[in-house]
Design an enzyme around this catalytic site. Structure first.
Site, PDB file in Angstrom:
ATOM      1  N   ASP A   1     149.975  29.093 -23.028  1.00 34.18           N
ATOM      2  CA  ASP A   1     149.389  27.847 -23.510  1.00 34.18           C
ATOM      3  C   ASP A   1     147.944  28.049 -23.964  1.00 34.18           C
ATOM      4  O   ASP A   1     147.581  27.706 -25.077  1.00 34.18           O
ATOM      5  CB  ASP A   1     149.475  26.741 -22.433  1.00 34.18           C
ATOM      6  CG  ASP A   1     148.915  27.172 -21.075  1.00 34.18           C
ATOM      7  OD1 ASP A   1     148.488  28.342 -20.920  1.00 34.18           O
ATOM      8  OD2 ASP A   1     148.908  26.336 -20.146  1.00 34.18           O
TER       9      ASP A   1
ATOM     10  N   ASP B   1     141.653  31.432 -21.584  1.00 33.50           N
ATOM     11  CA  ASP B   1     140.356  30.888 -21.169  1.00 33.50           C
ATOM     12  C   ASP B   1     139.444  32.079 -20.836  1.00 33.50           C
ATOM     13  O   ASP B   1     138.925  32.724 -21.738  1.00 33.50           O
ATOM     14  CB  ASP B   1     140.612  29.960 -19.974  1.00 33.50           C
ATOM     15  CG  ASP B   1     139.387  29.209 -19.506  1.00 33.50           C
ATOM     16  OD1 ASP B   1     138.476  28.989 -20.294  1.00 33.50           O
ATOM     17  OD2 ASP B   1     139.341  28.840 -18.311  1.00 33.50           O
TER      18      ASP B   1
ATOM     19  N   ASP C   1     147.865  20.877 -17.750  1.00 31.75           N
ATOM     20  CA  ASP C   1     147.672  19.877 -16.710  1.00 31.75           C
ATOM     21  C   ASP C   1     146.264  19.900 -16.124  1.00 31.75           C
ATOM     22  O   ASP C   1     145.515  20.854 -16.267  1.00 31.75           O
ATOM     23  CB  ASP C   1     148.642  20.134 -15.554  1.00 31.75           C
ATOM     24  CG  ASP C   1     148.213  21.336 -14.716  1.00 31.75           C
ATOM     25  OD1 ASP C   1     147.964  22.404 -15.308  1.00 31.75           O
ATOM     26  OD2 ASP C   1     148.087  21.206 -13.490  1.00 31.75           O
TER      27      ASP C   1
HETATM   28  P1  IMP Z   1     142.292  32.357 -17.615  1.00 28.72           P
HETATM   29  O1  IMP Z   1     142.879  33.350 -16.668  1.00 28.72           O
HETATM   30  O2  IMP Z   1     140.896  31.937 -17.196  1.00 28.72           O
HETATM   31  O3  IMP Z   1     142.310  32.805 -19.062  1.00 28.72           O
HETATM   32  O4  IMP Z   1     143.113  31.025 -17.472  1.00 28.72           O
HETATM   33  C1  IMP Z   1     144.294  30.868 -18.089  1.00 28.72           C
HETATM   34  C2  IMP Z   1     145.105  29.747 -17.484  1.00 28.72           C
HETATM   35  O5  IMP Z   1     144.289  28.723 -16.925  1.00 28.72           O
HETATM   36  C3  IMP Z   1     145.892  29.088 -18.575  1.00 28.72           C
HETATM   37  O6  IMP Z   1     147.131  29.698 -18.726  1.00 28.72           O
HETATM   38  C4  IMP Z   1     145.999  27.673 -18.085  1.00 28.72           C
HETATM   39  O7  IMP Z   1     147.141  27.561 -17.249  1.00 28.72           O
HETATM   40  C5  IMP Z   1     144.757  27.458 -17.277  1.00 28.72           C
HETATM   41  N1  IMP Z   1     143.702  26.774 -18.074  1.00 28.72           N
HETATM   42  C6  IMP Z   1     142.625  27.330 -18.651  1.00 28.72           C
HETATM   43  N2  IMP Z   1     141.880  26.418 -19.294  1.00 28.72           N
HETATM   44  C7  IMP Z   1     142.545  25.247 -19.150  1.00 28.72           C
HETATM   45  C8  IMP Z   1     142.310  23.912 -19.623  1.00 28.72           C
HETATM   46  O8  IMP Z   1     141.326  23.586 -20.318  1.00 28.72           O
HETATM   47  N3  IMP Z   1     143.234  22.981 -19.256  1.00 28.72           N
HETATM   48  C9  IMP Z   1     144.326  23.258 -18.500  1.00 28.72           C
HETATM   49  N4  IMP Z   1     144.598  24.493 -18.054  1.00 28.72           N
HETATM   50  C10 IMP Z   1     143.715  25.480 -18.373  1.00 28.72           C
HETATM   51 MG    MG Z   2     148.895  29.055 -18.230  1.00 25.09          MG
END
Ligand code: IMP
Ligand code: MG
Length: 178
Positions: A97, A100, A156
């Protein structure tokens, strides 16, 4: 109080998903990839993407958890649901999705790479480039978005708002203003 503001409406998302599907279909022509959706957030995107792709493929899902609750990642990634399909020698496309910090996706890519797929690529619908902590190549990217917490289209906040058809920014409404 929380307020929702539409950041990307459902029609704009629909058109971009069609564009991504066109790119992927051309690149994987004559192959039979496995699309691996990252649960839970990718399930809405995955459902729309595969119908736009409309080509021979297999689908699997893997569960990753890094967010305990709230809007900041714990930084600790855990696999909470396993793949059913063996991926050795297969073309694997991870469907996510949102990228981040990049922590979850780079952890997942390491995990999958050890299982010797013949190719491994990433498709992410949303991306927050300003938040990146771990370098990551997203092969098929839907939209770059600003550093705001977003919900809807499968994403979510504490399990709420996944059903919203648009991508919305979750804003805190300040109390006590006139
Ligand atoms: P990362 O490991 O920091 O890249 O986070 C990735 C995961 O965090 C994504 O797959 C989402 O499930 C969740 N996530 C990151 N940013 C958001 C946001 O703005 N809204 C909702 N879920 C998020
Ligand atoms: Mg995710």
């Amino acid at each position: 109080m929380q307020k929702l503001r539409v950041l990307i409406d459902k029609e704009t998302i629909r058109k971009r998903v069609t564009g991504l599907a066109d790119e992927i279909r051309a690149d994987y022509a004559g192959r039979h990839p496995i699309l691996v959706g990252v649960l839970k957030g990718s399930f809405v995107f995955m459902a729309d993407l595969i119908r736009e792709l409309n080509m021979p493929m297999e689908i699997d899902f893997i569960g990753l958890s890094s967010y305990g609750s709230g809007t900041e990642s714990s930084g600790q990634v855990e696999i909470v649901g396993r793949l059913r399909c063996p991926i050795e020698g297969r073309d694997v496309l991870v469907v996510e999705d949102i990228a981040d910090t990049g922590t979850s996706l780079s952890f997942l890519l390491d995990y999958l790479r050890k299982r010797n797929p013949s190719s491994l690529k990433v498709c992410a619908l949303f991306n927050k480039p300003s938040r990146r902590k771990v370098p990551l190549t997203v092969d098929y990217l839907g939209f770059d978005i600003p550093d705001r917490f977003v919900v809807g289209y499968g994403l979510d906040f504490n399990e709420k708002y996944r059903y919203l058809p648009d991508l919305c920014v979750l804003e805190e409404e300040s109390q006590g203003e006139p």
